[in-house]
Write an enzyme that holds these catalytic residues in place. Structure first.
Site, PDB file in Angstrom:
ATOM      1  N   HIS A   1       1.080  -1.309  -0.306  1.00  0.00           N
ATOM      2  CA  HIS A   1       0.262   0.040   0.130  1.00  0.00           C
ATOM      3  C   HIS A   1       1.303   1.599   0.261  1.00  0.00           C
ATOM      4  O   HIS A   1       0.294   2.351   0.445  1.00  0.00           O
ATOM      5  CB  HIS A   1      -0.798   0.450   1.456  1.00  0.00           C
ATOM      6  CG  HIS A   1      -1.983  -1.124   1.116  1.00  0.00           C
ATOM      7  ND1 HIS A   1      -2.895  -2.196   1.026  1.00  0.00           N
ATOM      8  CD2 HIS A   1      -1.103  -2.271   2.069  1.00  0.00           C
ATOM      9  CE1 HIS A   1      -3.489  -2.179   1.257  1.00  0.00           C
ATOM     10  NE2 HIS A   1      -2.341  -3.434   2.391  1.00  0.00           N
TER      11      HIS A   1
ATOM     12  N   SER B   1      14.153  21.958 -15.596  1.00  0.00           N
ATOM     13  CA  SER B   1      12.740  22.798 -15.856  1.00  0.00           C
ATOM     14  C   SER B   1      12.956  24.085 -16.184  1.00  0.00           C
ATOM     15  O   SER B   1      14.396  24.597 -15.874  1.00  0.00           O
ATOM     16  CB  SER B   1      11.333  22.815 -14.466  1.00  0.00           C
ATOM     17  OG  SER B   1      11.181  23.597 -14.202  1.00  0.00           O
TER      18      SER B   1
ATOM     19  N   LYS C   1      15.072  22.219 -10.303  1.00  0.00           N
ATOM     20  CA  LYS C   1      14.428  20.960 -11.183  1.00  0.00           C
ATOM     21  C   LYS C   1      15.334  19.662 -11.682  1.00  0.00           C
ATOM     22  O   LYS C   1      15.878  20.014 -11.728  1.00  0.00           O
ATOM     23  CB  LYS C   1      12.830  20.961 -11.123  1.00  0.00           C
ATOM     24  CG  LYS C   1      11.943  21.578 -10.725  1.00  0.00           C
ATOM     25  CD  LYS C   1      10.890  20.817  -9.783  1.00  0.00           C
ATOM     26  CE  LYS C   1      10.535  19.113 -10.239  1.00  0.00           C
ATOM     27  NZ  LYS C   1       9.204  20.318 -10.917  1.00  0.00           N
TER      28      LYS C   1
ATOM     29  N   GLU D   1       9.414   8.215 -16.422  1.00  0.00           N
ATOM     30  CA  GLU D   1       7.829   9.195 -16.674  1.00  0.00           C
ATOM     31  C   GLU D   1       7.043   8.771 -17.595  1.00  0.00           C
ATOM     32  O   GLU D   1       5.985   8.359 -18.560  1.00  0.00           O
ATOM     33  CB  GLU D   1       7.685  10.606 -16.524  1.00  0.00           C
ATOM     34  CG  GLU D   1       7.752  11.052 -14.954  1.00  0.00           C
ATOM     35  CD  GLU D   1       7.914  13.116 -14.934  1.00  0.00           C
ATOM     36  OE1 GLU D   1       8.803  13.156 -14.926  1.00  0.00           O
ATOM     37  OE2 GLU D   1       6.480  13.691 -14.992  1.00  0.00           O
TER      38      GLU D   1
END
Ligand code: ARG
Length: 446
Positions: free
Chosen positions: A164, A285, A291, A298
């Site tokens: 979980h 970024s 970043k 992804e």
């Protein structure tokens, strides 16, 4: 006397036609834009067929030789980029045959004796998917090698195991990555299995019912590396389950990679800090200088969408098709090519990312220490040493965890007196079971 064909009608099948197809008809009908990718397979299939026709005295040796030489010449032209693919010639089969006719003249027309585009395309496509399977197996194996190297290196590196996405029990990074090795191994076996089942030759089935010519299907099957000719000629031209199997195997592999991608994304957050991706596998970024984004992970995660979509696409195309070949089946190739390209790219990206990443062992260990990961060990200690039923032990341990939570300390930092206030019979020995390394070791290889 043969009636002369109107010049605009199709030179391959235009005999009964008075006019050329409309432009839009040509557009919807043409598959050359994608099936040119099977040119090598088409030429191998044609060469095997031609050799068989000669061996069976169906065409002359002379014609056979000029067809074989002509096909080599076509192959050269395609390879060096001088071949002109034409949408008016629909597909790879007719583009190649038409060029063959330009090179060797009328003998080219004999190549299609005892053959149809239906068995031709099924043969080409099986050959293509077969080598795609071989290639993917190699690609997966090299990823597995990277994983097994890391499994060895991190066989003792403690990290929290999750259920979980909550800290569950301590595990090692080696165990965690080993789970992915196993997934890849099953994907590999699914792909090998697909290859095994598809490796029968449709060639010689002709349009659907075989041919009256004295062909030798075993010979072409053997020449093309198939195990044997397909037993039923109607099935041979109608079957595409090898393609759906391939699409499922690639989708399943992509799905596995997407789970690892998701973990990399989570692990790379400053909150987790379990992994640092190398600069080569991250992006920045344009507005937030701090970043470092895990874009490749992804995208691997996202590409599963295409892989799943391609499987559903082909299954939908094939659903309810009557025997045998239907033009719908031309829509079987683009999705297979795309899934192959996509899964290959995902595997390459995963290899690069994982191989160049650094794992931060300290934060991993701390996360296991601070997340009450050894709570099950306390329960097990109570069962073993106090002969407590597990359900009761679970309850007692819950109260101990709650206490540690309130005191904001780890389980091994909770004073014995506090534990004894929950269960008086607990002794100092319980702390031995709270050692992360021992807890993991006691579970290994079971
Ligand atoms: N381009 C076609 C395909 O991919 C080849 C087979 C065409 N057969 C036919 N009977 N029109 O399916």
């Amino acid at each position: 006397m043969i009636k002369k064909q109107p010049s605009q009608s199709n030179q391959m099948w235009g005999g009964r036609f008075n006019s050329a197809p409309s432009n839009i008809m040509e557009q919807i009908n043409a598959s050359i834009g994608f099936d040119k990718r099977m040119w090598r397979e088409d030429i191998s299939g044609s060469k095997a067929h031609c050799e068989m026709l000669v061996a069976q005295n169906i065409i002359s040796k002379n014609d056979g030789t000029s067809i074989l030489n002509g096909l080599d010449q076509v192959a050269k032209e395609i390879e060096n980029g001088t071949f002109e693919f034409k949408a008016s010639l629909e597909d790879i089969h007719m583009n190649i045959e038409s060029r063959l006719r330009e090179i060797i003249g009328d003998a080219a027309g004999k190549l299609h004796t005892a053959r149809s585009r239906n068995d031709q395309v099924a043969t080409d496509f099986r050959l293509w998917v077969r080598s795609a399977c071989d290639d993917l197996v190699k690609n997966i194996e090299s990823f597995q090698n990277i994983l097994s190297g890391l499994c060895k290196e991190h066989e003792k590196s403690i990290m929290p195991g999750f259920t979980h996405l909550q800290v569950a029990q301590p595990v090692t990074l080696g165990m965690h990555l080993g789970a992915y090795w196993e997934m890849m191994d099953r994907d590999k076996s699914r792909i090998s299995d697909c290859r095994k089942r598809l490796n029968e030759s449709p060639l010689g089935a002709c349009a659907l019912s075989g041919t009256g010519f004295n062909t030798d299907r075993a010979m072409t099957a053997m020449k093309l590396g198939f195990d044997k000719p397909m037993a039923n000629t109607m099935d041979a031209v109608a079957a595409r389950d090898f393609a759906t199997e391939f699409l499922f195997a690639t989708a399943q592999c992509g799905l596995h990679l997407s789970r690892l991608a998701e973990e990399i994304i989570i692990w790379a957050t400053p909150q987790f800090g379990f992994i640092n991706l190398s600069d080569a596998w991250s992006t920045g970024s344009s507005i937030m200088p701090q970043k470092k984004n895990p874009d490749a992970a992804e995208l691997v995660r996202a590409k599963t969408g295409r892989l799943n979509g391609n499987l559903i696409q082909l299954m939908t195309v094939l659903k309810g098709l009557p025997m045998t070949y239907n033009k719908d089946m031309q829509e079987d190739k683009a999705c297979v090519f795309e899934s192959y390209d996509t899964i290959s790219l995902c595997l390459e990206s995963m290899k690069g990312m994982v191989e160049s990443a650094t794992f931060n062992l300290q934060p991993m260990r701390e996360a296991a220490e601070s997340g009450f990961a050894t709570a099950t060990e306390i329960a097990d200690w109570l069962v073993r040493n106090l002969d407590m039923p597990f359900r009761n032990a679970h309850h007692v341990t819950g109260a101990i965890v709650k206490m540690a939570e309130e005191k904001q300390c780890r389980l091994d930092q909770l004073p014995l007196a506090d534990m004894q206030s929950v269960e008086a019979k607990i002794t100092q020995d319980i702390f031995n079971s709270l050692n992360l390394d021992k807890a993991v070791e006691s579970r290994l290889n079971k």
